[in-house]
Design an enzyme around this catalytic site. Sequence first.
Site, PDB file in Angstrom:
ATOM      1  N   LYS A  13     -50.687  38.254  -3.001  1.00 60.21           N
ATOM      2  CA  LYS A  13     -50.238  37.038  -4.297  1.00 60.21           C
ATOM      3  C   LYS A  13     -50.434  35.727  -4.135  1.00 60.21           C
ATOM      4  O   LYS A  13     -50.992  34.763  -4.411  1.00 60.21           O
ATOM      5  CB  LYS A  13     -49.239  37.476  -4.756  1.00 60.21           C
ATOM      6  N   ARG A  88     -39.635  40.737 -10.514  1.00 59.77           N
ATOM      7  CA  ARG A  88     -39.297  41.603 -10.220  1.00 59.77           C
ATOM      8  C   ARG A  88     -39.014  42.574 -10.809  1.00 59.77           C
ATOM      9  O   ARG A  88     -38.582  43.471  -9.935  1.00 59.77           O
ATOM     10  CB  ARG A  88     -39.178  41.338  -8.065  1.00 59.77           C
ATOM     11  N   ARG A 127     -47.994  38.116   9.667  1.00 64.97           N
ATOM     12  CA  ARG A 127     -47.951  37.033   9.104  1.00 64.97           C
ATOM     13  C   ARG A 127     -47.690  36.111   9.223  1.00 64.97           C
ATOM     14  O   ARG A 127     -46.535  35.641  10.275  1.00 64.97           O
ATOM     15  CB  ARG A 127     -47.284  37.172   7.304  1.00 64.97           C
ATOM     16  N   ARG A 160     -41.296  35.085   9.196  1.00 72.48           N
ATOM     17  CA  ARG A 160     -40.081  35.214   8.636  1.00 72.48           C
ATOM     18  C   ARG A 160     -39.319  36.309   8.566  1.00 72.48           C
ATOM     19  O   ARG A 160     -39.926  36.773   9.282  1.00 72.48           O
ATOM     20  CB  ARG A 160     -40.723  35.124   6.602  1.00 72.48           C
ATOM     21  N   ARG A 171     -38.346  46.644   1.639  1.00 72.14           N
ATOM     22  CA  ARG A 171     -38.867  45.905   0.673  1.00 72.14           C
ATOM     23  C   ARG A 171     -39.953  46.760   0.199  1.00 72.14           C
ATOM     24  O   ARG A 171     -40.131  46.631  -0.990  1.00 72.14           O
ATOM     25  CB  ARG A 171     -39.304  44.313   1.195  1.00 72.14           C
TER      26      ARG A 171
HETATM   27  P1  ADP Z   1     -43.829  38.379  -0.355  1.00 72.34           P
HETATM   28  O1  ADP Z   1     -44.535  37.337  -0.902  1.00 72.34           O
HETATM   29  O2  ADP Z   1     -42.993  39.326   0.687  1.00 72.34           O
HETATM   30  O3  ADP Z   1     -43.563  39.272  -2.187  1.00 72.34           O
HETATM   31  P2  ADP Z   1     -41.052  36.750  -1.321  1.00 72.34           P
HETATM   32  O4  ADP Z   1     -41.500  35.553  -0.788  1.00 72.34           O
HETATM   33  O5  ADP Z   1     -41.808  36.811  -3.261  1.00 72.34           O
HETATM   34  O6  ADP Z   1     -41.812  37.891  -1.019  1.00 72.34           O
HETATM   35  O7  ADP Z   1     -39.954  37.600  -1.493  1.00 72.34           O
HETATM   36  C1  ADP Z   1     -38.989  37.216  -0.755  1.00 72.34           C
HETATM   37  C2  ADP Z   1     -36.993  37.578  -1.084  1.00 72.34           C
HETATM   38  O8  ADP Z   1     -36.868  36.666  -1.998  1.00 72.34           O
HETATM   39  C3  ADP Z   1     -37.782  38.486  -1.823  1.00 72.34           C
HETATM   40  O9  ADP Z   1     -37.379  40.117  -0.525  1.00 72.34           O
HETATM   41  C4  ADP Z   1     -36.508  39.171  -2.965  1.00 72.34           C
HETATM   42  O10 ADP Z   1     -35.265  39.122  -1.743  1.00 72.34           O
HETATM   43  C5  ADP Z   1     -36.490  37.485  -2.782  1.00 72.34           C
HETATM   44  N1  ADP Z   1     -36.766  37.511  -4.125  1.00 72.34           N
HETATM   45  C6  ADP Z   1     -38.388  36.812  -4.583  1.00 72.34           C
HETATM   46  N2  ADP Z   1     -38.289  36.650  -5.872  1.00 72.34           N
HETATM   47  C7  ADP Z   1     -37.453  37.356  -6.566  1.00 72.34           C
HETATM   48  C8  ADP Z   1     -36.880  37.555  -7.865  1.00 72.34           C
HETATM   49  N3  ADP Z   1     -38.210  37.618  -9.270  1.00 72.34           N
HETATM   50  N4  ADP Z   1     -35.947  38.361  -7.431  1.00 72.34           N
HETATM   51  C9  ADP Z   1     -35.327  39.050  -6.607  1.00 72.34           C
HETATM   52  N5  ADP Z   1     -36.162  38.983  -5.526  1.00 72.34           N
HETATM   53  C10 ADP Z   1     -36.321  37.671  -5.196  1.00 72.34           C
HETATM   54  P1  ADP Z   2     -47.846  37.920  -0.084  1.00 68.71           P
HETATM   55  O1  ADP Z   2     -46.914  36.319  -1.112  1.00 68.71           O
HETATM   56  O2  ADP Z   2     -48.321  39.064  -1.941  1.00 68.71           O
HETATM   57  O3  ADP Z   2     -46.126  38.535   0.022  1.00 68.71           O
HETATM   58  P2  ADP Z   2     -49.544  36.857   1.512  1.00 68.71           P
HETATM   59  O4  ADP Z   2     -49.998  35.800   0.796  1.00 68.71           O
HETATM   60  O5  ADP Z   2     -48.400  35.956   2.097  1.00 68.71           O
HETATM   61  O6  ADP Z   2     -48.718  38.283   0.683  1.00 68.71           O
HETATM   62  O7  ADP Z   2     -50.354  37.747   2.055  1.00 68.71           O
HETATM   63  C1  ADP Z   2     -49.731  38.431   2.641  1.00 68.71           C
HETATM   64  C2  ADP Z   2     -49.935  38.451   4.116  1.00 68.71           C
HETATM   65  O8  ADP Z   2     -52.022  38.989   4.501  1.00 68.71           O
HETATM   66  C3  ADP Z   2     -50.186  37.132   5.246  1.00 68.71           C
HETATM   67  O9  ADP Z   2     -50.499  37.109   6.255  1.00 68.71           O
HETATM   68  C4  ADP Z   2     -52.014  36.407   4.565  1.00 68.71           C
HETATM   69  O10 ADP Z   2     -52.385  35.265   5.515  1.00 68.71           O
HETATM   70  C5  ADP Z   2     -52.665  37.757   4.785  1.00 68.71           C
HETATM   71  N1  ADP Z   2     -53.634  38.481   3.383  1.00 68.71           N
HETATM   72  C6  ADP Z   2     -53.761  37.874   2.362  1.00 68.71           C
HETATM   73  N2  ADP Z   2     -54.878  37.680   1.691  1.00 68.71           N
HETATM   74  C7  ADP Z   2     -55.741  38.953   2.634  1.00 68.71           C
HETATM   75  C8  ADP Z   2     -57.019  39.950   2.957  1.00 68.71           C
HETATM   76  N3  ADP Z   2     -57.379  39.139   1.218  1.00 68.71           N
HETATM   77  N4  ADP Z   2     -56.957  40.504   3.543  1.00 68.71           N
HETATM   78  C9  ADP Z   2     -56.288  40.173   5.061  1.00 68.71           C
HETATM   79  N5  ADP Z   2     -55.320  39.682   4.924  1.00 68.71           N
HETATM   80  C10 ADP Z   2     -54.705  38.821   3.753  1.00 68.71           C
END
Ligand code: ADP
Ligand code: ADP
Length: 216
Positions: A13, A88, A127, A160, A171
């Site tokens: 995302k 979420r 990541r 992270r 998660r």
């Molecule tokens: P990812 O990119 O791996 O999906 P995020 O950076 O979006 O992770 O979120 C990391 C953490 O921050 C989540 O696991 C949660 O604990 C918290 N968080 C982020 N956005 C929200 C939300 N909209 N509601 C509740 N918790 C959130």
């Molecule tokens: P989210 O915001 O949904 O948690 P991220 O954008 O941080 O996800 O991506 C999660 C991990 O996967 C990162 O290490 C990123 O560089 C990698 N990644 C993202 N898109 C792709 C893809 N299309 N193919 C392979 N790896 C990817």
Amino acid sequence: MKIIMLGAPGAGKGTQAKRISEKYGIPHISTGDIFRANIKEGTALGKEAKSYMDEGKLVPDELTVRILLDRVSKDDCKGGYLLDGFPRTIPQAEVLDKELEKAGDRVDFAIDVEVPDESIVKRMSGRRACLKCGATYHVESLPPKTEGICDKCGEKLSIREDDKEETVKKRLEVYHKETEPLINYYEKKGILETVDGMQDAEEVFSSIIAILDKQG
Ligand code: ADP
Ligand code: ADP
Ligand code: ZN
């Protein structure tokens, strides 16, 4: 244009959100980035959020919604925005819709980036994140130009705290229980779009552009 990115943690995302935000000139708002920035600065909000994030749990709706509504009320959001990691939960989505309705407005697109659970754990283990500008990399699939350094701002990259395998599993559980129902929620509203997140990041981006340009 108001866009929501849906998908499991690690689906890509954030990677896509950065590109969309650049192409369409709308702010990329990540609640996770806002929380991490607060943790880095040692604020009270950061301390509270961290206790949930480290365990792979969601930060409570009440707090999260307050932060998000404050952010989208800023001037740079007048022409639209892209939400990454919010909503979420169903209650978060309902509050957002109610707020938008008050202004005669609505979400235009909810884009679900689909990646199976098996691939998520692998993505997360590689990541690397920039805690300064929010850019993310992957040691194999999307490496930075210089190892360990952010291409965009030169900051040292971090692993992270919540990307450890046990926390990722937690998660994912939370995702299926609390967040996945949003797919149905937006489908009912007729604004759900699905993209295959297993493609290369470049291809995922092309699929998203095709959706936004077709109807936008
Ligand atoms: P990812 O990119 O791996 O999906 P995020 O950076 O979006 O992770 O979120 C990391 C953490 O921050 C989540 O696991 C949660 O604990 C918290 N968080 C982020 N956005 C929200 C939300 N909209 N509601 C509740 N918790 C959130
Ligand atoms: P989210 O915001 O949904 O948690 P991220 O954008 O941080 O996800 O991506 C999660 C991990 O996967 C990162 O290490 C990123 O560089 C990698 N990644 C993202 N898109 C792709 C893809 N299309 N193919 C392979 N790896 C990817
Ligand atoms: Zn950076």
